[in-house]
Design a protein around this motif. Structure first.
Motif, short mmCIF file in Angstrom:
data_model
loop_
_atom_site.label_atom_id
_atom_site.label_comp_id
_atom_site.label_asym_id
_atom_site.label_seq_id
_atom_site.Cartn_x
_atom_site.Cartn_y
_atom_site.Cartn_z
N ALA A 207 49.27 41.77 38.50
CA ALA A 207 47.84 42.01 38.26
C ALA A 207 47.24 40.94 37.37
N ASN A 208 47.89 40.67 36.24
CA ASN A 208 47.31 39.73 35.27
C ASN A 208 47.21 38.32 35.82
N ASN A 209 48.26 37.85 36.48
CA ASN A 209 48.22 36.50 37.04
C ASN A 209 47.17 36.38 38.14
N GLY A 210 47.04 37.45 38.93
CA GLY A 210 46.01 37.47 39.97
C GLY A 210 44.61 37.52 39.39
N ILE A 211 44.45 38.32 38.33
CA ILE A 211 43.14 38.40 37.65
C ILE A 211 42.73 37.03 37.14
N LYS A 212 43.69 36.29 36.59
CA LYS A 212 43.38 34.95 36.09
C LYS A 212 42.86 34.07 37.22
N GLN A 213 43.49 34.14 38.38
CA GLN A 213 43.03 33.34 39.53
C GLN A 213 41.62 33.74 39.96
N VAL A 214 41.35 35.04 39.96
CA VAL A 214 40.03 35.53 40.37
C VAL A 214 38.97 35.04 39.39
N ILE A 215 39.23 35.16 38.09
CA ILE A 215 38.25 34.75 37.08
C ILE A 215 38.01 33.25 37.15
N HIS A 216 39.08 32.47 37.33
CA HIS A 216 38.89 31.02 37.44
C HIS A 216 38.10 30.66 38.69
N SER A 217 38.28 31.41 39.76
CA SER A 217 37.49 31.16 40.97
C SER A 217 36.01 31.43 40.72
N ILE A 218 35.72 32.47 39.95
CA ILE A 218 34.33 32.76 39.59
C ILE A 218 33.76 31.63 38.75
N ILE A 219 34.51 31.16 37.76
CA ILE A 219 34.07 30.05 36.92
C ILE A 219 33.83 28.80 37.75
N ASP A 220 34.67 28.62 38.77
CA ASP A 220 34.55 27.45 39.65
C ASP A 220 33.37 27.55 40.62
N GLY A 221 32.69 28.69 40.61
CA GLY A 221 31.49 28.82 41.43
C GLY A 221 31.61 29.68 42.67
N GLU A 222 32.78 30.28 42.89
CA GLU A 222 32.95 31.15 44.05
C GLU A 222 32.17 32.45 43.86
N ASN A 223 31.43 32.85 44.89
CA ASN A 223 30.69 34.10 44.85
C ASN A 223 31.24 35.13 45.83
N GLU A 224 32.06 34.67 46.73
CA GLU A 224 32.68 35.57 47.71
C GLU A 224 34.16 35.26 47.80
N GLU A 225 34.93 36.26 48.20
CA GLU A 225 36.37 36.06 48.32
C GLU A 225 36.69 35.12 49.48
N THR A 226 37.49 34.12 49.20
CA THR A 226 38.01 33.28 50.27
C THR A 226 39.12 34.05 50.99
N ASN A 227 39.58 33.53 52.11
CA ASN A 227 40.69 34.18 52.81
C ASN A 227 41.93 34.23 51.94
N GLU A 228 42.16 33.14 51.18
CA GLU A 228 43.32 33.08 50.29
C GLU A 228 43.21 34.12 49.18
N MET A 229 42.01 34.27 48.63
CA MET A 229 41.82 35.24 47.55
C MET A 229 41.98 36.66 48.07
N GLU A 230 41.42 36.92 49.24
CA GLU A 230 41.56 38.25 49.84
C GLU A 230 43.03 38.58 50.07
N GLN A 231 43.80 37.59 50.54
CA GLN A 231 45.22 37.82 50.79
C GLN A 231 45.98 38.04 49.48
N LEU A 232 45.61 37.31 48.45
CA LEU A 232 46.23 37.50 47.14
C LEU A 232 46.05 38.94 46.66
N ILE A 233 44.84 39.45 46.82
CA ILE A 233 44.54 40.82 46.39
C ILE A 233 45.29 41.83 47.25
N LEU A 234 45.30 41.62 48.56
CA LEU A 234 45.99 42.56 49.44
C LEU A 234 47.49 42.56 49.22
N ASP A 235 48.05 41.38 48.90
CA ASP A 235 49.49 41.29 48.65
C ASP A 235 49.92 42.13 47.46
N SER A 236 49.01 42.32 46.50
CA SER A 236 49.36 43.10 45.31
C SER A 236 49.68 44.55 45.68
#
Length: 258
Positions: A207-236
């Motif tokens: 959870a924590n490592n995934g949360i870090k990736q999600v937050i960094h994606s938001i900081i990087d300007g992402e507003n929607e889940e990419t396919n990779e991000m969606e898969q990361l979440i589903l894999d959890s």
């Protein structure tokens, strides 16, 4: 020869220790490169759940890049590019390190030292520590990546103030503007930081490592889940941590995450 950077491990916590006391823990180009190598090794170490970065003693976290190298390694546009690319690569590896990170700042974090601390998820500092970025004192334009990181932490006006004036501020003022998360006395900072770290590593690393990736994606300007991000979440949802978390909840006990 004394190692200028080395790693200590305690359970699930790894600590990178900066050990160049005679130079206020300033970084040589070789040290930046070594930092990148250390981070690559710790990233793949399954035992490590959280990373601390600190100076070896109370004298300094880091006073930044070793300016005495600049006449040789950073005194033309081409040499500056080679130097900057190497240092920024190491700092970016710290920022993108996939596990939670904490900088423990004692006494001093200036220039590249504060740049390193700003690349961590959290910054703990001792009372009265001095913080600043002094690039304008030597005619250097601070790089975009680290400037953006600074703006994200304290806003554009405060970032301009720090960079334009090259002034040093206290840890207390740093906390007021969002640069520092927690300020403690020299006697209690390690204990407080380790307690904070334990609170993190007692939770699911998935959870924590995934949360870090999600937050960094938001900081990087992402507003929607990419396919990779969606898969990361589903894999959890198929992880051992998820199974243990659900089972512990049903059994009304604390989870024992792998």
């Amino acid at each position: 020869m004394t190692k200028e950077l080395y790693v200590k491990r305690s359970g699930s916590v790894a600590t990178i220790i900066i050990n160049r006391v005679e130079k206020k823990n300033s970084f040589t180009l070789a040290m930046f490169k070594q930092l990148g190598t250390i981070l690559e090794e710790l990233e793949t170490d399954q035992q490590v759940k959280l990373l601390l970065v600190k100076g070896i003693d109370e004298s300094a976290f880091s006073s930044g890049a070793d300016i005495s190298e600049f006449l040789e390694n950073r005194f033309s546009a081409q040499k500056a590019k080679t130097y900057n690319d190497a240092t920024l690569e190491a700092i970016e590896k710290l920022y993108r390190f996939p596990k939670p990170t904490i900088a423990i700042i004692k006494t001093l974090a200036i220039g590249g030292g504060l740049e390193l601390a700003n690349s961590c998820d959290f910054r703990f500092a001792t009372t009265g520590s001095k913080l600043g970025i002094t690039a304008s004192n030597i005619g250097i334009i601070y790089n975009l990546t680290s400037t953006k990181r600074l703006v994200n932490l304290i806003g554009p006006s405060k970032a301009k103030e720090l960079l334009y004036t090259a002034k040093l501020i206290s840890a207390e003022e740093g906390k007021e503007i969002g640069l520092i998360d927690y300020v403690y006395s020299i006697e209690e900072i390690e204990e407080k930081c380790l307690a904070f770290a334990e609170a993190i590593i007692s939770k699911s690393s998935v959870a924590n490592n995934g949360i870090k990736q999600v937050i960094h994606s938001i900081i990087d300007g992402e507003n929607e889940e990419t396919n990779e991000m969606e898969q990361l979440i589903l894999d959890s949802f198929s992880s051992e941590d998820y199974k243990e978390g659900i089972q512990a909840f049903l059994e009304k006990r604390k989870p024992n995450f792998s």
